[in-house]
Design a protein around this motif. Structure first.
Motif, PDB file in Angstrom:
ATOM      1  N   PRO A 141      21.523  -8.244  59.292  1.00  0.00           N
ATOM      2  CA  PRO A 141      20.510  -7.912  60.295  1.00  0.00           C
ATOM      3  C   PRO A 141      19.249  -8.744  60.071  1.00  0.00           C
ATOM      4  CG  PRO A 141      20.705  -6.155  58.665  1.00  0.00           C
ATOM      5  CD  PRO A 141      21.834  -7.102  58.411  1.00  0.00           C
ATOM      6  N   PRO A 142      18.384  -8.881  61.110  1.00  0.00           N
ATOM      7  CA  PRO A 142      17.228  -9.780  61.041  1.00  0.00           C
ATOM      8  C   PRO A 142      16.379  -9.620  59.779  1.00  0.00           C
ATOM      9  CG  PRO A 142      17.474  -8.958  63.265  1.00  0.00           C
ATOM     10  CD  PRO A 142      18.507  -8.253  62.441  1.00  0.00           C
ATOM     11  N   ARG A 143      16.132  -8.392  59.358  1.00  0.00           N
ATOM     12  CA  ARG A 143      15.237  -8.180  58.226  1.00  0.00           C
ATOM     13  C   ARG A 143      15.853  -8.656  56.907  1.00  0.00           C
ATOM     14  NH1 ARG A 143      10.887  -3.480  58.254  1.00  0.00           N
ATOM     15  NH2 ARG A 143       9.931  -3.793  56.217  1.00  0.00           N
ATOM     16  N   GLN A 144      17.175  -8.628  56.796  1.00  0.00           N
ATOM     17  CA  GLN A 144      17.829  -9.072  55.566  1.00  0.00           C
ATOM     18  C   GLN A 144      18.116 -10.567  55.547  1.00  0.00           C
ATOM     19  OE1 GLN A 144      21.055  -6.832  53.866  1.00  0.00           O
ATOM     20  NE2 GLN A 144      20.491  -4.977  54.976  1.00  0.00           N
ATOM     21  N   ARG A 145      18.046 -11.202  56.715  1.00  0.00           N
ATOM     22  CA  ARG A 145      18.361 -12.627  56.775  1.00  0.00           C
ATOM     23  C   ARG A 145      17.452 -13.453  55.877  1.00  0.00           C
ATOM     24  NH1 ARG A 145      18.707 -12.806  63.341  1.00  0.00           N
ATOM     25  NH2 ARG A 145      20.665 -11.657  63.543  1.00  0.00           N
ATOM     26  N   GLY A 146      16.169 -13.068  55.807  1.00  0.00           N
ATOM     27  CA  GLY A 146      15.227 -13.822  54.994  1.00  0.00           C
ATOM     28  C   GLY A 146      15.667 -13.899  53.551  1.00  0.00           C
ATOM     29  N   LYS A 147      16.129 -12.771  52.996  1.00  0.00           N
ATOM     30  CA  LYS A 147      16.543 -12.726  51.599  1.00  0.00           C
ATOM     31  C   LYS A 147      17.701 -13.682  51.346  1.00  0.00           C
ATOM     32  CE  LYS A 147      18.689  -9.000  50.242  1.00  0.00           C
ATOM     33  NZ  LYS A 147      18.922  -7.594  49.805  1.00  0.00           N
ATOM     34  N   TYR A 148      18.707 -13.617  52.209  1.00  0.00           N
ATOM     35  CA  TYR A 148      19.896 -14.438  51.976  1.00  0.00           C
ATOM     36  C   TYR A 148      19.670 -15.896  52.384  1.00  0.00           C
ATOM     37  CZ  TYR A 148      22.247 -10.088  50.945  1.00  0.00           C
ATOM     38  OH  TYR A 148      22.609  -8.902  50.352  1.00  0.00           O
ATOM     39  N   ALA A 149      18.825 -16.125  53.389  1.00  0.00           N
ATOM     40  CA  ALA A 149      18.472 -17.505  53.739  1.00  0.00           C
ATOM     41  C   ALA A 149      17.674 -18.146  52.609  1.00  0.00           C
ATOM     42  CB  ALA A 149      17.666 -17.537  55.032  1.00  0.00           C
ATOM     43  N   GLY A 150      16.821 -17.359  51.941  1.00  0.00           N
ATOM     44  CA  GLY A 150      16.067 -17.871  50.804  1.00  0.00           C
ATOM     45  C   GLY A 150      16.975 -18.254  49.653  1.00  0.00           C
ATOM     46  N   ILE A 151      17.997 -17.435  49.412  1.00  0.00           N
ATOM     47  CA  ILE A 151      18.954 -17.753  48.351  1.00  0.00           C
ATOM     48  C   ILE A 151      19.692 -19.052  48.672  1.00  0.00           C
ATOM     49  CG2 ILE A 151      21.085 -16.990  47.228  1.00  0.00           C
ATOM     50  CD1 ILE A 151      20.078 -14.102  47.601  1.00  0.00           C
ATOM     51  N   LEU A 152      20.128 -19.194  49.930  1.00  0.00           N
ATOM     52  CA  LEU A 152      20.800 -20.430  50.334  1.00  0.00           C
ATOM     53  C   LEU A 152      19.861 -21.632  50.230  1.00  0.00           C
ATOM     54  CD1 LEU A 152      22.970 -19.532  53.470  1.00  0.00           C
ATOM     55  CD2 LEU A 152      23.756 -20.046  51.167  1.00  0.00           C
ATOM     56  N   SER A 153      18.610 -21.451  50.671  1.00  0.00           N
ATOM     57  CA  SER A 153      17.648 -22.556  50.672  1.00  0.00           C
ATOM     58  C   SER A 153      17.344 -23.048  49.263  1.00  0.00           C
ATOM     59  CB  SER A 153      16.345 -22.113  51.351  1.00  0.00           C
ATOM     60  OG  SER A 153      16.572 -21.743  52.696  1.00  0.00           O
ATOM     61  N   SER A 154      17.418 -22.146  48.286  1.00  0.00           N
ATOM     62  CA  SER A 154      17.142 -22.541  46.909  1.00  0.00           C
ATOM     63  C   SER A 154      18.131 -23.583  46.407  1.00  0.00           C
ATOM     64  CB  SER A 154      17.172 -21.308  45.996  1.00  0.00           C
ATOM     65  OG  SER A 154      18.490 -20.787  45.885  1.00  0.00           O
ATOM     66  N   VAL A 155      19.283 -23.671  47.064  1.00  0.00           N
ATOM     67  CA  VAL A 155      20.304 -24.633  46.662  1.00  0.00           C
ATOM     68  C   VAL A 155      19.790 -26.061  46.789  1.00  0.00           C
ATOM     69  CG1 VAL A 155      22.596 -25.560  47.230  1.00  0.00           C
ATOM     70  CG2 VAL A 155      22.225 -23.090  47.169  1.00  0.00           C
ATOM     71  N   PHE A 156      18.930 -26.330  47.799  1.00  0.00           N
ATOM     72  CA  PHE A 156      18.405 -27.679  47.980  1.00  0.00           C
ATOM     73  C   PHE A 156      17.595 -28.119  46.766  1.00  0.00           C
ATOM     74  CE2 PHE A 156      18.922 -26.413  52.500  1.00  0.00           C
ATOM     75  CZ  PHE A 156      19.749 -27.444  52.906  1.00  0.00           C
ATOM     76  N   GLY A 157      16.728 -27.229  46.265  1.00  0.00           N
ATOM     77  CA  GLY A 157      15.957 -27.555  45.072  1.00  0.00           C
ATOM     78  C   GLY A 157      16.850 -27.727  43.859  1.00  0.00           C
ATOM     79  N   LEU A 158      17.837 -26.834  43.727  1.00  0.00           N
ATOM     80  CA  LEU A 158      18.769 -26.918  42.605  1.00  0.00           C
ATOM     81  C   LEU A 158      19.532 -28.239  42.639  1.00  0.00           C
ATOM     82  CD1 LEU A 158      20.101 -25.412  40.213  1.00  0.00           C
ATOM     83  CD2 LEU A 158      21.769 -24.511  41.838  1.00  0.00           C
ATOM     84  N   ALA A 159      19.931 -28.664  43.833  1.00  0.00           N
ATOM     85  CA  ALA A 159      20.677 -29.919  43.963  1.00  0.00           C
ATOM     86  C   ALA A 159      19.825 -31.110  43.545  1.00  0.00           C
ATOM     87  CB  ALA A 159      21.149 -30.105  45.407  1.00  0.00           C
ATOM     88  N   ASN A 160      18.550 -31.088  43.899  1.00  0.00           N
ATOM     89  CA  ASN A 160      17.665 -32.193  43.536  1.00  0.00           C
ATOM     90  C   ASN A 160      17.378 -32.240  42.048  1.00  0.00           C
ATOM     91  OD1 ASN A 160      17.208 -33.465  46.064  1.00  0.00           O
ATOM     92  ND2 ASN A 160      15.846 -31.810  46.664  1.00  0.00           N
ATOM     93  N   VAL A 161      17.467 -31.091  41.375  1.00  0.00           N
ATOM     94  CA  VAL A 161      17.292 -31.055  39.921  1.00  0.00           C
ATOM     95  C   VAL A 161      18.560 -31.530  39.220  1.00  0.00           C
ATOM     96  CG1 VAL A 161      16.924 -29.569  37.920  1.00  0.00           C
ATOM     97  CG2 VAL A 161      15.569 -29.220  39.976  1.00  0.00           C
ATOM     98  N   LEU A 162      19.711 -30.998  39.651  1.00  0.00           N
ATOM     99  CA  LEU A 162      20.976 -31.299  38.984  1.00  0.00           C
ATOM    100  C   LEU A 162      21.498 -32.697  39.310  1.00  0.00           C
ATOM    101  CD1 LEU A 162      22.994 -27.959  39.433  1.00  0.00           C
ATOM    102  CD2 LEU A 162      21.877 -28.804  37.370  1.00  0.00           C
TER     103      LEU A 162
END
Length: 484
Positions: A141-162
């Motif tokens: 639902p809309p209110r929970q999307r932010g939490k899971y979108a944030g988790i997915l978005s963190s992958v970009f930073g992790l990829a740039n580190v690794l």
């Protein structure tokens, strides 16, 4: 965690995911996204060895350029295709395409082959960087999307580190070809998880009408723009040719928009641009991406050419920026889920970005290592926050039928932001230095510092524009229930 109820498509077919299924699905989506996001950062470390093995120094930039072009096109196409053929089918196809192209890249015999195979890989990569965010929008639902979108978005930073670390390690111990072969087991694992745990989702569109004219004009416009931007700093390319490419790109963009207004199933519906939330979010993603790459590209240059530190040291010093980007994306998503709003958070994100760019613009030859690390981390924190914010804003503003193309559009504008900004930053550096390319290795630290300072000033202006745009973002209270 309780069971997650979800509805999919326009037909309201509901379902329920148990907590363990949600966790496994998120792992599968994160692995899929990581495979696509990791590839370019790994390649940046491996390319010197690739050139030594295959030759073709004149084509050094092409494996990066063709990947970016193909992935950008695939990003905007994947949203509509997943509406027609289903999220699961297109995501698995994207992984399979990426893995197959990785095998071909690993066996490439020369730079032209590698470039061609990288284009195929980019098509798969574009799908991998888009569909996971669409899936999150449809399951939660809309209110929970932010939490899971944030988790997915963190992958970009992790990829740039690794990426640089893995690229250096793999290239040094087993050779550059394994930079591509390593994608095979990871991709197959992602496919297995998706086939096993991906929930049933009905196709949004029952009529599979493909907008061929829109696809052709989009590819023509992006290809000519990419070519012009790639060669804009090359003195051997006639200026008249660059101007012609830019003009042709403009004509194709106009043709694309004209055709999209009349298409039955456009790949980028023009009615989205009638929504202010979509326009503000697209602009914000474009600008934040430009500013982020301003830091990622020119901070290592500052460390090596102004501070006279080693490339290895510069790689270590940029890690705090990427880690702050990773964690801020997760935290921003959690805040959205708890508060149910996003406008104040968007303004705060660009305030932090602006502060980071201002601080970076004050760096000089006498700056300390701690100043470098802290200022870069501030910029990373602000840019990381933008990923979940604007994805959630657009997903909430558009109809369920347009969630896929709306989400894909945000990734599209993020890619375009970096693509357009980086050549402009390069022109600023060259104009400031005003030296022959053969003496570029002997640039005095003070002059290089001035050039990078000018780049950061432009980045500061861009971030201020982004901050101003956020005040026009319409805010709503996100629902805790799935839409009907």
């Amino acid at each position: 965690m309780t069971d997650i109820d979800f509805k999919n498509g326009n037909h309201g077919a509901g379902g329920k995911l148990a907590p363990v299924e949600v966790k496994v699905l998120m792992v599968a989506l994160m692995v899929s996204l990581l495979v696509g996001a990791l590839d370019n950062s790994i390649m940046s470390t491996a390319m010197p060895q690739v050139i030594s093995s295959l030759g073709g120094m004149a084509y050094y930039v092409w494996p990066f350029t063709i990947y970016m072009l193909a992935s950008t096109i695939a990003i905007i196409l994947s949203g509509k295709l997943s509406d027609m053929y289903g999220r699961k089918r297109i995501l698995v196809l994207g992984i399979a395409l990426f893995v197959a192209a990785s095998i071909l890249c690993g066996f490439a015999g020369d730079m032209l082959q590698l470039t061609f195979f990288r284009g195929i890989q980019g098509m798969g990569g574009g799908i991998l960087m888009t569909i996971p965010f669409i899936v999150v929008a449809e399951i939660f639902p809309p209110r929970q999307r932010g939490k899971y979108a944030g988790i997915l978005s963190s992958v970009f930073g992790l990829a740039n580190v690794l990426g640089p670390v893995l690229g250096g390690f793999i290239t040094g111990f087993v050779g550059w070809r394994w930079v591509f072969f390593i994608n095979i087991p990871v991709g197959l694992a992602a496919i297995y998880l998706l086939l096993s745990y991906f929930p049933h989702m009905e196709e949004v569109l029952k009529e599979r009408i493909i907008d061929y004219r829109g696809i052709i004009t989009l590819i023509a416009s992006l290809s000519s723009m990419f070519l012009a931007l790639t060669f804009i700093e090359n003195p051997n390319i006639p200026r008249s040719l660059l101007i012609a490419l830019f003009i042709f790109a403009g004509i194709m963009v106009a043709a694309f928009l004209y055709l999209e207004k009349r298409a039955r199933e456009p790949i980028l519906p023009t009615h989205l641009f009638k929504k202010s939330v979509f326009n503000v979010s697209a602009l914000a993603m474009f600008l934040s991406s430009a500013v982020m790459f301003c830091g990622i590209i020119y901070l290592p240059l500052f460390i090596q050419k102004v501070q006279k530190l080693s490339p290895e040291y510069s790689g270590l010093l940029i890690i705090p920026m990427l880690l702050s980007l990773t964690f801020s994306a997760i935290i921003a998503g959690q805040i959205i889920s708890r508060t149910g709003t996003y406008k104040k958070l968007a303004i705060m994100a660009f305030i932090i970005i602006t502060a980071g760019m201002f601080l970076l613009s004050t760096l000089g030859t006498g700056s300390t290592i701690w100043e470098l690390v802290i200022y870069a981390a501030v910029l990373g924190a602000g840019t990381g926050m933008t990923y979940p914010i604007f994805n959630v804003a657009v997903q909430n503003a558009v109809s369920r039928r347009d969630i896929a193309v709306g989400t894909a559009s945000m990734q599209f504008f993020r890619n375009i932001g970096a693509t357009v900004a980086l050549p402009i930053f390069g022109v600023i550096v060259n104009l400031t230095i005003n030296m022959d390319i053969n003496t570029a290795s002997n640039i005095p630290p003070d002059l290089m510092n001035l050039a990078i300072h000018n780049v950061y000033l432009l980045g500061l202006i861009i971030s201020i524009i982004g901050l101003a745009s956020c005040f026009f973002l319409k805010d709503v209270v996100l629902s805790s229930r799935m839409e009907g």
